[in-house]
Design an enzyme around this catalytic site. Structure first.
Site, PDB file in Angstrom:
ATOM      1  N   LYS A  32       0.837  -1.208   0.000  1.00 58.26           N
ATOM      2  CA  LYS A  32       0.000   0.000   0.000  1.00 58.26           C
ATOM      3  C   LYS A  32       0.873   1.260   0.000  1.00 58.26           C
ATOM      4  O   LYS A  32       0.623   2.183  -0.770  1.00 58.26           O
ATOM      5  CB  LYS A  32      -0.925  -0.040   1.234  1.00 58.26           C
ATOM      6  CG  LYS A  32      -1.858   1.139   1.363  1.00 58.26           C
ATOM      7  CD  LYS A  32      -3.030   0.810   2.260  1.00 58.26           C
ATOM      8  CE  LYS A  32      -2.711   0.850   3.739  1.00 58.26           C
ATOM      9  NZ  LYS A  32      -2.434   2.210   4.262  1.00 58.26           N
ATOM     10  N   ARG A  37       2.943   5.995  -3.205  1.00 56.69           N
ATOM     11  CA  ARG A  37       4.091   6.811  -3.612  1.00 56.69           C
ATOM     12  C   ARG A  37       4.339   6.726  -5.109  1.00 56.69           C
ATOM     13  O   ARG A  37       4.701   7.724  -5.746  1.00 56.69           O
ATOM     14  CB  ARG A  37       5.332   6.374  -2.811  1.00 56.69           C
ATOM     15  CG  ARG A  37       5.238   6.833  -1.344  1.00 56.69           C
ATOM     16  CD  ARG A  37       6.092   5.969  -0.434  1.00 56.69           C
ATOM     17  NE  ARG A  37       6.181   6.491   0.928  1.00 56.69           N
ATOM     18  CZ  ARG A  37       5.250   6.314   1.873  1.00 56.69           C
ATOM     19  NH1 ARG A  37       4.137   5.639   1.602  1.00 56.69           N
ATOM     20  NH2 ARG A  37       5.427   6.810   3.084  1.00 56.69           N
ATOM     21  N   GLY A 105      -5.054   8.002   5.277  1.00 56.48           N
ATOM     22  CA  GLY A 105      -4.170   8.969   5.926  1.00 56.48           C
ATOM     23  C   GLY A 105      -2.958   9.272   5.065  1.00 56.48           C
ATOM     24  O   GLY A 105      -2.488  10.412   4.998  1.00 56.48           O
ATOM     25  N   SER A 179       7.273   8.860  12.095  1.00 62.63           N
ATOM     26  CA  SER A 179       6.122   8.699  11.202  1.00 62.63           C
ATOM     27  C   SER A 179       6.549   8.926   9.761  1.00 62.63           C
ATOM     28  O   SER A 179       7.030   9.997   9.405  1.00 62.63           O
ATOM     29  CB  SER A 179       5.025   9.709  11.570  1.00 62.63           C
ATOM     30  OG  SER A 179       4.140   9.866  10.475  1.00 62.63           O
ATOM     31  N   ASP A 329       1.700  -1.264  11.828  1.00 60.12           N
ATOM     32  CA  ASP A 329       0.409  -1.700  11.287  1.00 60.12           C
ATOM     33  C   ASP A 329       0.095  -3.159  11.620  1.00 60.12           C
ATOM     34  O   ASP A 329      -1.010  -3.640  11.349  1.00 60.12           O
ATOM     35  CB  ASP A 329       0.385  -1.509   9.763  1.00 60.12           C
ATOM     36  CG  ASP A 329       0.380  -0.029   9.391  1.00 60.12           C
ATOM     37  OD1 ASP A 329      -0.014   0.804  10.229  1.00 60.12           O
ATOM     38  OD2 ASP A 329       0.779   0.295   8.252  1.00 60.12           O
ATOM     39  N   LYS A 356      -4.983   5.674  14.536  1.00 60.77           N
ATOM     40  CA  LYS A 356      -5.024   5.024  13.217  1.00 60.77           C
ATOM     41  C   LYS A 356      -6.478   5.047  12.723  1.00 60.77           C
ATOM     42  O   LYS A 356      -7.294   5.810  13.226  1.00 60.77           O
ATOM     43  CB  LYS A 356      -4.471   3.604  13.318  1.00 60.77           C
ATOM     44  CG  LYS A 356      -2.985   3.560  13.650  1.00 60.77           C
ATOM     45  CD  LYS A 356      -2.149   4.104  12.511  1.00 60.77           C
ATOM     46  CE  LYS A 356      -0.669   4.099  12.827  1.00 60.77           C
ATOM     47  NZ  LYS A 356       0.109   4.827  11.835  1.00 60.77           N
TER      48      LYS A 356
HETATM   49  C1  S3P Z   1       2.357   4.781   6.214  1.00 53.61           C
HETATM   50  C2  S3P Z   1       2.933   5.110   7.411  1.00 53.61           C
HETATM   51  C3  S3P Z   1       2.411   4.671   8.712  1.00 53.61           C
HETATM   52  C4  S3P Z   1       1.453   3.492   8.556  1.00 53.61           C
HETATM   53  C5  S3P Z   1       0.470   3.709   7.438  1.00 53.61           C
HETATM   54  C6  S3P Z   1       1.192   3.894   6.125  1.00 53.61           C
HETATM   55  C7  S3P Z   1       2.946   5.310   4.965  1.00 53.61           C
HETATM   56  O1  S3P Z   1       1.705   5.735   9.314  1.00 53.61           O
HETATM   57  O2  S3P Z   1       0.775   3.261   9.753  1.00 53.61           O
HETATM   58  O3  S3P Z   1      -0.399   2.589   7.312  1.00 53.61           O
HETATM   59  O4  S3P Z   1       2.632   4.799   3.875  1.00 53.61           O
HETATM   60  O5  S3P Z   1       3.752   6.246   5.054  1.00 53.61           O
HETATM   61  P1  S3P Z   1       2.445   6.833  10.223  1.00 53.61           P
HETATM   62  O6  S3P Z   1       3.381   7.590   9.382  1.00 53.61           O
HETATM   63  O7  S3P Z   1       1.328   7.695  10.739  1.00 53.61           O
HETATM   64  O8  S3P Z   1       3.127   6.074  11.319  1.00 53.61           O
END
Ligand code: S3P
Length: 443
Positions: A32, A37, A105, A179, A329, A356
């Site tokens: 994912k 990206r 997110g 993060s 995750d 989350k």
């Molecule tokens: C992600 C980063 C993580 C992860 C999310 C995907 C990403 O979140 O939990 O499922 O693709 O950069 P955080 O950056 O909030 O830790």
């Protein structure tokens, strides 16, 4: 027996009884994080980007849709080959409507770095109920330090958000949390900004952005000792071919399922094993899961392997500190594994789980305890006393994909009938989850 009852609004996943074994070869969908990206960098690069193995889940679809609204061309989405025709760094067009990041997110936070740095363009961004309740200040505040103009609900904490793009200034941002979404947002803003932008994080988070930005032609300096990444602004990106490996976060459900279900032997093919993501393998191996890593290889800058898992007698472990961002995750499914391990598993330093797609600490404790598990919620983690036989129960996904799938694996190993309401959430990251579950399960 596994049944999926589809109603217009929601699906109910019913697992009638315990599985007697899990067997077969599993090919998991694309990663994912890498899928998002590839779509985003493809959209802002010059020329064509070819994506092989794109995840066809709801989240990357949201990303594709947002960038189409801003002028990027994305061919029909399929796993074989998706072509993104980029519009160049400054080519993003003002969308005619609100950009909808759905449940994602990653879409919202990474995209904000790009929107904030498009001078004189206006954007509005929203998402579903869950995303509108998640904290956006973690990216808005550093972007504001760079000079961004962003307004949002609750004193700029939540979406819907309005962005008036600016010429930003380079900063050195010390993120209080590890993060990848925060880091990537600032790096993308930095790419559009003159000078050198640096992000330092307290522990290393997933580095897919760094790897992919480099392969598209950006100039980055990485200091592994201080967990700092510096990007030079103004570099032009050039479209590339991206081969998306299978998502280790999706493989995690089968790793745990294979370990806790008797008489099981699963081969999970083509899994991304980027070291910033392999905390789950280390944790399960620490718990004495019988996992073998086979055919290690590289695909377009990311390490990949096949993973074989067999039924195992698990032992409890403690998970805390720097490993947390490397398995962030996977903590819901790890909680399921811990219910079947001998001893008490402690998860600490994981307060991020509260923000989350759902409050994953509260939800996993509540739902698994309905099955007879013995879990105490901690402010920043879980205390899971293993060894209680789980009984089937009626539970809810809270519309969180990883909760839906984790509870399904628990249900596969519970006495009697398990019902998971709002199970369609799985399609956010794993649209074929129930199909695979049905194929490999024997009763
Ligand atoms: C992600 C980063 C993580 C992860 C999310 C995907 C990403 O979140 O939990 O499922 O693709 O950069 P955080 O950056 O909030 O830790």
């Amino acid at each position: 027996m596994i049944n999926l009852i589809k109603n217009a609004q929601s699906h109910q996943l019913i697992i009638e009884n315990k599985a007697s074994s899990l067997r077969g070869k599993i090919s998991i969908p694309g990663d994912k994080s890498i899928s998002h990206r590839a779509l985003m960098l493809g959209a802002i690069a010059s020329g064509e980007t070819t994506i092989e193995g794109l995840l066809l889940g709801e989240d990357p679809r949201s990303t594709a849709h947002c960038f189409q609204e801003m002028g990027a061309k994305v061919s029909e989405l399929n796993t074989e080959k998706v072509i993104v025709t980029g519009i160049g760094e400054n080519g993003l067009q003002e969308p005619l409507n609100v950009l909808d990041a759905g449940n994602s997110g990653t879409t919202m936070r990474l995209m904000l770095g790009l929107l904030a740095s498009q001078p004189n363009k206006f954007f509005t961004v929203t998402g579903d109920d869950s995303l509108r309740s998640r904290p956006m200040s973690r990216v808005i505040q550093p972007l504001q330090q760079m000079g961004a103009i962003i307004y949002g609900r609750n004193s700029n904490k939540n979406a819907p958000l309005a962005v008036i793009g600016q010429n930003l200034k380079a900063i050195h941002y010390h993120s209080p949390i590890p993060s990848a979404q925060v880091k990537s947002c600032i790096l993308l803003a930095g790419l559009m900004t003159e000078g050198k932008t640096t992000v330092t994080e307290p522990a290393l988070s997933r580095d897919h952005s760094e790897r992919m930005l480099r392969s598209f032609g950006a100039t980055l300096e990485i200091d592994p000792d201080t967990h700092s990444v510096t990007i030079e602004g103004g570099t032009k990106l050039q479209g590339q071919t991206v081969i998306v490996p299978g998502d280790i976060s999706s493989a995690a459900f089968w790793l745990v399922a294979g370990a806790i279900t008797p008489n099981s032997d699963l081969m999970i093919e083509n899994v991304g094993i980027n070291p910033t993501r392999t905390g789950i393998l280390e944790a399960l191996i620490m718990m004495e899961a019988d996992i073998t890593i086979l055919n290690e290889r590289e695909a377009a800058g990311e390490p990949v392997a096949d993973l074989r898992v067999k039924s195992s007698k698990l032992k409890a472990c403690t998970i805390e500190g720097a490993i947390i961002p490397r398995l962030i995750d996977e903590i819901p499914i790890l909680a399921v594994a811990a219910c079947f391990a001998e001893g008490t598993t402690i998860v600490k330093d994981a307060e991020e789980l509260r923000v989350k797609e759902s409050d994953r600490l509260a939800v996993m404790a509540t739902e698994l305890n309905k099955m007879g598990a013995n879990i105490t919620e901690l402010s920043d983690g879980l205390e899971i006393r293993g060894g209680n036989n789980l009984k089937g129960a009626t539970m809810d996904s809270y519309t969180d994909h990883r909760i839906a799938m984790s509870l399904a694996i628990a249900g596969l190993n519970a006495d009697g009938k398990t019902t998971i309401n709002r199970a369609e959430a799985a399609s956010i990251s794993y649209p074929t989850f129930v199909d695979t579950l049905t194929i490999i399960s024997q009763f």
